[in-house]
Design a protein around this motif. Structure first.
Motif, PDB file in Angstrom:
ATOM      1  N   ALA A 100      51.345  28.666  35.831  1.00 13.88           N
ATOM      2  CA  ALA A 100      50.389  28.867  37.118  1.00 13.88           C
ATOM      3  C   ALA A 100      49.429  30.336  36.453  1.00 13.88           C
ATOM      4  N   LEU A 101      50.677  31.614  35.620  1.00 13.06           N
ATOM      5  CA  LEU A 101      50.257  32.859  35.229  1.00 13.06           C
ATOM      6  C   LEU A 101      48.916  32.343  33.569  1.00 13.06           C
ATOM      7  N   THR A 102      49.275  31.493  32.618  1.00  9.18           N
ATOM      8  CA  THR A 102      49.181  31.256  31.344  1.00  9.18           C
ATOM      9  C   THR A 102      47.451  30.496  32.106  1.00  9.18           C
ATOM     10  N   TYR A 103      47.674  29.504  32.397  1.00 11.80           N
ATOM     11  CA  TYR A 103      46.634  28.866  33.180  1.00 11.80           C
ATOM     12  C   TYR A 103      45.673  29.252  33.834  1.00 11.80           C
ATOM     13  N   ALA A 104      46.120  30.158  35.138  1.00  5.34           N
ATOM     14  CA  ALA A 104      44.505  31.298  35.743  1.00  5.34           C
ATOM     15  C   ALA A 104      44.203  31.610  34.203  1.00  5.34           C
ATOM     16  N   LEU A 107      42.288  33.086  41.559  1.00  2.00           N
ATOM     17  CA  LEU A 107      43.777  33.866  42.459  1.00  2.00           C
ATOM     18  C   LEU A 107      44.960  32.799  42.180  1.00  2.00           C
ATOM     19  N   VAL A 108      45.924  33.940  41.960  1.00  3.30           N
ATOM     20  CA  VAL A 108      47.218  33.327  41.195  1.00  3.30           C
ATOM     21  C   VAL A 108      48.194  33.572  42.073  1.00  3.30           C
ATOM     22  N   GLY A 109      49.293  32.710  42.109  1.00  7.37           N
ATOM     23  CA  GLY A 109      50.069  33.521  43.086  1.00  7.37           C
ATOM     24  C   GLY A 109      51.939  33.773  42.264  1.00  7.37           C
ATOM     25  N   LEU A 110      52.449  35.041  42.436  1.00  7.16           N
ATOM     26  CA  LEU A 110      53.576  34.856  41.476  1.00  7.16           C
ATOM     27  C   LEU A 110      54.453  35.000  42.310  1.00  7.16           C
ATOM     28  N   CYS A 156      36.737  36.588  37.617  1.00  6.52           N
ATOM     29  CA  CYS A 156      37.661  37.896  38.252  1.00  6.52           C
ATOM     30  C   CYS A 156      39.316  37.482  38.163  1.00  6.52           C
ATOM     31  N   LEU A 157      40.280  37.196  37.926  1.00 11.17           N
ATOM     32  CA  LEU A 157      41.228  36.850  38.629  1.00 11.17           C
ATOM     33  C   LEU A 157      42.650  37.875  39.086  1.00 11.17           C
ATOM     34  N   THR A 158      42.382  37.318  40.852  1.00  7.79           N
ATOM     35  CA  THR A 158      43.301  37.783  41.628  1.00  7.79           C
ATOM     36  C   THR A 158      45.073  37.589  41.496  1.00  7.79           C
ATOM     37  N   VAL A 159      45.749  38.758  41.028  1.00  8.63           N
ATOM     38  CA  VAL A 159      47.169  38.309  40.783  1.00  8.63           C
ATOM     39  C   VAL A 159      47.560  38.641  42.460  1.00  8.63           C
ATOM     40  N   CYS A 160      48.606  37.889  42.664  1.00 10.74           N
ATOM     41  CA  CYS A 160      49.295  38.137  44.024  1.00 10.74           C
ATOM     42  C   CYS A 160      50.502  38.567  43.845  1.00 10.74           C
ATOM     43  N   VAL A 161      51.568  38.809  43.856  1.00  5.92           N
ATOM     44  CA  VAL A 161      52.960  39.009  43.250  1.00  5.92           C
ATOM     45  C   VAL A 161      53.942  39.118  45.262  1.00  5.92           C
ATOM     46  N   ARG A 180      45.452  35.015  53.191  1.00 11.01           N
ATOM     47  CA  ARG A 180      44.359  35.311  53.351  1.00 11.01           C
ATOM     48  C   ARG A 180      43.749  35.868  52.123  1.00 11.01           C
ATOM     49  N   LEU A 181      44.352  35.792  50.927  1.00  6.49           N
ATOM     50  CA  LEU A 181      43.177  35.986  49.527  1.00  6.49           C
ATOM     51  C   LEU A 181      43.149  34.699  49.251  1.00  6.49           C
ATOM     52  N   ALA A 182      43.947  33.991  49.538  1.00  6.67           N
ATOM     53  CA  ALA A 182      43.204  32.255  48.965  1.00  6.67           C
ATOM     54  C   ALA A 182      41.952  31.582  49.457  1.00  6.67           C
ATOM     55  N   ARG A 183      41.619  32.893  51.306  1.00  4.39           N
ATOM     56  CA  ARG A 183      39.741  32.001  51.644  1.00  4.39           C
ATOM     57  C   ARG A 183      39.351  33.366  51.059  1.00  4.39           C
ATOM     58  N   VAL A 184      39.056  34.014  50.526  1.00 11.72           N
ATOM     59  CA  VAL A 184      38.233  34.481  50.020  1.00 11.72           C
ATOM     60  C   VAL A 184      37.857  34.551  48.177  1.00 11.72           C
ATOM     61  N   ASN A 185      39.269  33.321  48.138  1.00  9.31           N
ATOM     62  CA  ASN A 185      38.879  32.838  45.777  1.00  9.31           C
ATOM     63  C   ASN A 185      38.689  32.149  45.925  1.00  9.31           C
ATOM     64  N   ASP A 186      37.880  31.395  45.249  1.00 10.37           N
ATOM     65  CA  ASP A 186      37.346  29.653  44.681  1.00 10.37           C
ATOM     66  C   ASP A 186      38.547  28.690  45.040  1.00 10.37           C
ATOM     67  N   VAL A 187      39.232  28.769  44.100  1.00 11.67           N
ATOM     68  CA  VAL A 187      41.096  28.391  43.793  1.00 11.67           C
ATOM     69  C   VAL A 187      41.618  28.980  43.599  1.00 11.67           C
ATOM     70  N   ALA A 188      42.687  28.374  44.321  1.00 12.31           N
ATOM     71  CA  ALA A 188      44.424  29.418  44.328  1.00 12.31           C
ATOM     72  C   ALA A 188      45.366  28.862  43.396  1.00 12.31           C
ATOM     73  N   ILE A 189      45.895  29.619  41.803  1.00 12.47           N
ATOM     74  CA  ILE A 189      46.600  28.610  41.273  1.00 12.47           C
ATOM     75  C   ILE A 189      48.097  28.858  41.791  1.00 12.47           C
ATOM     76  N   LEU A 190      49.463  28.043  41.769  1.00 15.36           N
ATOM     77  CA  LEU A 190      50.818  28.450  42.152  1.00 15.36           C
ATOM     78  C   LEU A 190      51.125  27.040  41.266  1.00 15.36           C
ATOM     79  N   ASP A 191      52.304  27.708  40.440  1.00 20.10           N
ATOM     80  CA  ASP A 191      53.404  27.552  39.920  1.00 20.10           C
ATOM     81  C   ASP A 191      54.266  25.849  40.998  1.00 20.10           C
ATOM     82  N   ALA A 192      54.096  24.604  40.798  1.00 18.46           N
ATOM     83  CA  ALA A 192      55.304  24.370  41.456  1.00 18.46           C
ATOM     84  C   ALA A 192      56.507  24.258  41.466  1.00 18.46           C
TER      85      ALA A 192
END
Length: 280
Positions: free
Chosen positions: A23-27, A9-12, A37-42, A109-121
């Motif tokens: 974070a998106l580039t890293y994800a 999961l990546v949060g933008l 599978c990559l989930t993008v949550c804006v 909620r999405l983070a709870r059903v993904n292996d890892v969440a990726i966020l920008d500092a």
């Protein structure tokens, strides 16, 4: 996360002028490497109730502002999904439809059903991003990868574990195991002179555990805090050893959500030196 990440999961934060964030580039790189599978949550932009002195209808102005923010959020989701698709990565794009909804609820909620969440500092003064990081870190029950503005290597070869023997540290190590197993060099770093470590699980015991899980020859380091500042000592070690990922538990001083973050946690979140893999 004891197995390879398959749901990332990546949060933008939504922006009118889309550009791939670190974070998106890293994800994308992480998902492509693991076939995930990559989930993008804006997340919607900050919402401010407009003030008018022109005599216009307040409700009409409010509706127009909401529509503008919703369109910005939708467009960011579309652009991010297109970028992910061009990289050959399976993608699910989501966004909060209304800026009046709690901003991070869907992300958590999405983070709870993904292996890892990726966020920008969070950059200085960006309280919205700080809140997003803390909400996911403390409310999702899943690990969070925080990527600094300079980005980072999604397949890190030199990792360090900030080890204080706590339950939070143990959880972060377990969640980061796939990264540790792929690393060429893994350090177990204990910083003294910052807090009482007399009851901690020794770093040598962790090294044995890592060896049994296929992490090659973990290197033990015991370092003295710089004038009592463990975060400063960790930053120096990261720089001196060309560390590409720092694994650590996130400490909070109270059970209440409004709690004050631990000093090392807050310091490293305020100035992220390399991608931080954190668990709570």
């Amino acid at each position: 996360m004891t197995s390879r990440p398959k749901c990332v999961l990546v949060g933008l934060a939504a922006r009118e002028a889309f550009a791939a964030s670190p974070a998106l580039t890293y994800a994308i790189a992480l998902a492509r490497h693991h076939g995930a599978c990559l989930t993008v949550c804006v997340l919607p932009p900050a919402f401010y109730v407009p003030v008018t002195r022109t005599g216009g209808s307040a409700s009409a102005i409010l509706r127009s502002e909401i529509e503008r923010l919703e369109e910005t959020t939708r467009q960011t989701a579309r652009s991010a999904a297109e970028l992910v698709g061009k990289a050959g990565v399976s993608c699910i794009a989501e966004h909060t439809l209304s800026p009046l909804e709690p901003r991070t609820d869907r992300l958590v909620r999405l983070a709870r059903v993904n292996d890892v969440a990726i966020l920008d500092a969070a950059e200085a003064g960006n309280d919205l991003q700080k809140t997003a990081i803390e909400d996911v870190l403390f409310d999702s029950g899943r690990p969070v990868l925080i990527v600094p503005p300079v980005g980072g290597n999604a397949i890190p070869r030199r990792l360090a574990i900030a080890w204080d023997g706590s339950a939070r540290s143990a959880r972060s190590v377990a969640d980061a195991m796939p990264f540790l197993q792929d690393a060429e060099t893994a350090f177990v770093v204990t910083v003294t002179d910052e807090k009482d470590l007399s009851r901690m699980a020794p770093g040598a015991d962790l090294a044995t555990h890592l060896l049994q899980h296929g992490v090659g020859e973990p290197r033990l380091e015991t370092l003295a805090a710089i004038n009592g500042d463990a975060a400063a000592r960790l930053r120096k070690f990261v720089k001196d050893e060309s560390i590409e990922m720092l694994v650590m538990g996130a400490f909070v001083h109270s059970r209440f959500r409004q709690a004050i973050l631990g000093g090392v946690t807050r310091s490293l979140l305020d100035d992220v030196p390399v991608p931080l893999f954190m668990a709570h």
